[in-house]
Design a protein around this motif. Structure first.
Motif, short mmCIF file in Angstrom:
data_model
loop_
_atom_site.label_atom_id
_atom_site.label_comp_id
_atom_site.label_asym_id
_atom_site.label_seq_id
_atom_site.Cartn_x
_atom_site.Cartn_y
_atom_site.Cartn_z
N ALA A 1 0.73 -1.29 -0.14
CA ALA A 1 0.02 -0.05 -0.12
C ALA A 1 0.93 1.17 0.02
O ALA A 1 1.95 1.25 0.41
CB ALA A 1 -1.21 -0.15 1.27
N HIS A 2 0.26 2.26 -0.57
CA HIS A 2 0.95 3.71 -0.43
C HIS A 2 0.46 4.21 0.83
O HIS A 2 1.24 5.25 1.59
CB HIS A 2 0.46 4.34 -1.56
CG HIS A 2 0.94 3.86 -3.02
ND1 HIS A 2 0.07 3.29 -3.80
CD2 HIS A 2 2.08 3.79 -3.60
CE1 HIS A 2 0.50 2.79 -4.77
NE2 HIS A 2 1.79 3.36 -4.82
N ARG A 3 -0.70 4.08 1.18
CA ARG A 3 -1.33 4.77 2.55
C ARG A 3 -2.18 3.79 3.32
O ARG A 3 -2.59 2.73 2.42
CB ARG A 3 -1.90 5.93 2.33
CG ARG A 3 -1.01 7.21 1.77
CD ARG A 3 -1.78 8.39 1.68
NE ARG A 3 -2.86 8.42 0.77
CZ ARG A 3 -4.15 8.43 0.93
NH1 ARG A 3 -4.56 8.65 2.53
NH2 ARG A 3 -5.36 8.25 0.22
N GLY A 4 -2.56 3.79 4.47
CA GLY A 4 -3.38 3.10 5.00
C GLY A 4 -4.24 3.60 6.28
O GLY A 4 -3.63 4.76 6.81
N TYR A 5 -5.34 3.05 6.43
CA TYR A 5 -6.23 3.57 7.71
C TYR A 5 -6.44 2.40 8.60
O TYR A 5 -6.68 1.13 8.07
CB TYR A 5 -7.67 4.16 7.14
CG TYR A 5 -7.56 5.33 6.18
CD1 TYR A 5 -7.66 6.65 6.59
CD2 TYR A 5 -7.20 5.19 4.76
CE1 TYR A 5 -7.90 7.77 5.71
CE2 TYR A 5 -7.22 6.08 4.00
CZ TYR A 5 -7.47 7.28 4.41
OH TYR A 5 -7.42 8.66 3.52
N VAL A 6 -6.63 2.58 9.82
CA VAL A 6 -7.07 1.78 10.82
C VAL A 6 -8.25 1.99 11.39
O VAL A 6 -8.37 3.18 12.07
CB VAL A 6 -5.85 1.49 11.92
CG1 VAL A 6 -6.18 0.42 12.84
CG2 VAL A 6 -4.41 1.20 11.13
N LEU A 7 -9.14 1.04 11.43
CA LEU A 7 -10.45 1.30 11.79
C LEU A 7 -10.51 0.56 13.27
O LEU A 7 -9.92 -0.80 13.63
CB LEU A 7 -11.56 0.50 10.92
CG LEU A 7 -12.04 1.33 9.73
CD1 LEU A 7 -13.28 0.45 9.19
CD2 LEU A 7 -12.36 2.71 10.18
N GLU A 8 -11.19 0.82 14.32
CA GLU A 8 -11.52 0.36 15.55
C GLU A 8 -12.99 0.71 15.84
O GLU A 8 -13.22 1.99 15.93
CB GLU A 8 -10.68 0.91 16.48
CG GLU A 8 -9.48 -0.30 17.00
CD GLU A 8 -8.53 0.32 18.07
OE1 GLU A 8 -7.42 0.15 17.81
OE2 GLU A 8 -9.05 0.56 19.09
N LEU A 9 -13.80 -0.05 15.94
CA LEU A 9 -15.08 -0.22 16.35
C LEU A 9 -16.03 0.88 15.41
O LEU A 9 -16.43 1.92 15.93
CB LEU A 9 -15.47 0.26 17.74
CG LEU A 9 -14.93 -0.89 18.79
CD1 LEU A 9 -14.96 -0.21 20.21
CD2 LEU A 9 -15.79 -2.11 18.60
N GLY A 10 -15.50 0.91 13.94
CA GLY A 10 -16.02 1.73 13.04
C GLY A 10 -15.43 3.07 13.06
O GLY A 10 -15.93 3.95 12.11
N ARG A 11 -14.54 3.40 14.09
CA ARG A 11 -13.74 4.74 13.79
C ARG A 11 -12.32 4.64 13.10
O ARG A 11 -11.83 3.70 13.52
CB ARG A 11 -13.71 5.53 14.94
CG ARG A 11 -15.06 6.18 15.51
CD ARG A 11 -14.82 6.92 16.96
NE ARG A 11 -15.88 7.34 17.57
CZ ARG A 11 -16.84 8.11 17.15
NH1 ARG A 11 -16.54 8.74 16.04
NH2 ARG A 11 -18.09 8.29 17.61
#
Ligand SMILES: Nc1ncnc2c1ncn2[C@@H]1O[C@H](COP(=O)(O)OP(=O)(O)OP(=O)(O)O)[C@@H](O)[C@H]1O
Ligand SMILES: [Mg+2]
Length: 234
Positions: free
Chosen positions: A200-210
């Protein structure tokens, strides 16, 4: 920006599965969405695809607000998803499965399908056999191949490596990189955090929908909490 998600909420009754999620995917990018079981990753992709309703927020694609478009219209315009668990039709032939990927296209798809057979010789050899004869890895390739027939600008993949052997996981990620290099923007949901961050070039981490964190793979990998929670479990 090719795909922009603004302040998106998904609700299932009282279950608030996605909360104020914002996300950008630029042309040429691979962006990964990471998170534990139940974090809301699939709900996010389904809302972008248009198969679950948005409770709030907007989906912008190629500059247009597509929040009220049907899923079929989104596919027809190049926003395509490979769902969790592949969902190919095992009673239909490989070729019939590929033709289903063309359902939103009015023009001739024969050239695309030929190109797909060139890229996936295993599928070409089995084109007239039921998809049930394919191995798990080949079924996942078929799911990706079927999505390619729609000539996507953005491909969303929901846990494509699930259940594949390490060799097939490696092949799948090589395919993802290869497709991206040929111009496809990719939104990749994965539990295989190490592999996802490697491509990946970038990433997001989700926890309980956020969203609890976002950044480059280097930034995400160097975060101790994230590393403890998600890394090294591939
Ligand atoms: N159709 C549904 N009806 C009610 N609740 C749902 C539905 N689909 C998902 N949920 C709930 O929404 C939350 C997010 O689920 P979702 O499937 O989006 O998570 P996920 O991150 O994809 O998880 P996994 O890693 O297990 O695939 C969970 O609490 C789940 O139980
Ligand atoms: Mg999921």
């Amino acid at each position: 920006m090719l795909l922009r998600i603004e302040q998106l909420d998904v609700l299932y009754g009282r279950n608030h599965a996605v909360k104020a999620m914002s996300l950008d995917l630029d042309a040429g990018e691979i962006v990964t969405v990471l998170g534990a079981n139940g974090a809301g990753k699939s709900s996010l992709l389904k809302a972008i695809q248009g198969t679950v309703p948005l409770a709030r927020g907007r989906v912008l694609f190629k500059g247009a607000n597509i929040s009220r478009w049907s899923a079929a219209r989104r596919v027809g315009n190049g926003l395509v998803m490979v769902p969790e668990g592949r969902q190919i039709f095992i009673g239909m032939t490989v070729h019939e499965n590929l033709l289903l990927g063309a359902y939103t296209r009015r023009d001739d798809t024969a050239a695309e399908i030929d190109a797909i057979y060139e890229r996936f010789p295993n599928l070409a050899q089995r084109r007239d056999l039921p998809a049930s004869v394919l191995s798990g890895g080949e079924q996942q390739m078929l799911a990706v191949a079927r999505a390619l027939v729609a000539r996507p600008a953005v491909m969303m993949l929901d846990e494509p490596s699930l259940g594949l052997s390490p060799i097939l996981v490696k092949q799948l990620f090589e395919l993802i990189v290869d497709l991206n290099r040929s111009g496809l923007a990719i939104l990749l949901v994965e539990q295989n955090t190490n592999m996802a961050l490697a491509v990946a070039h970038r990433g997001y981490v989700l926890e309980l929908g956020r969203t609890v964190m976002q950044g480059t793979p280097a930034e995400l990998s160097s975060d101790e909490q994230l590393a403890a929670a998600y890394l090294g479990q591939a």
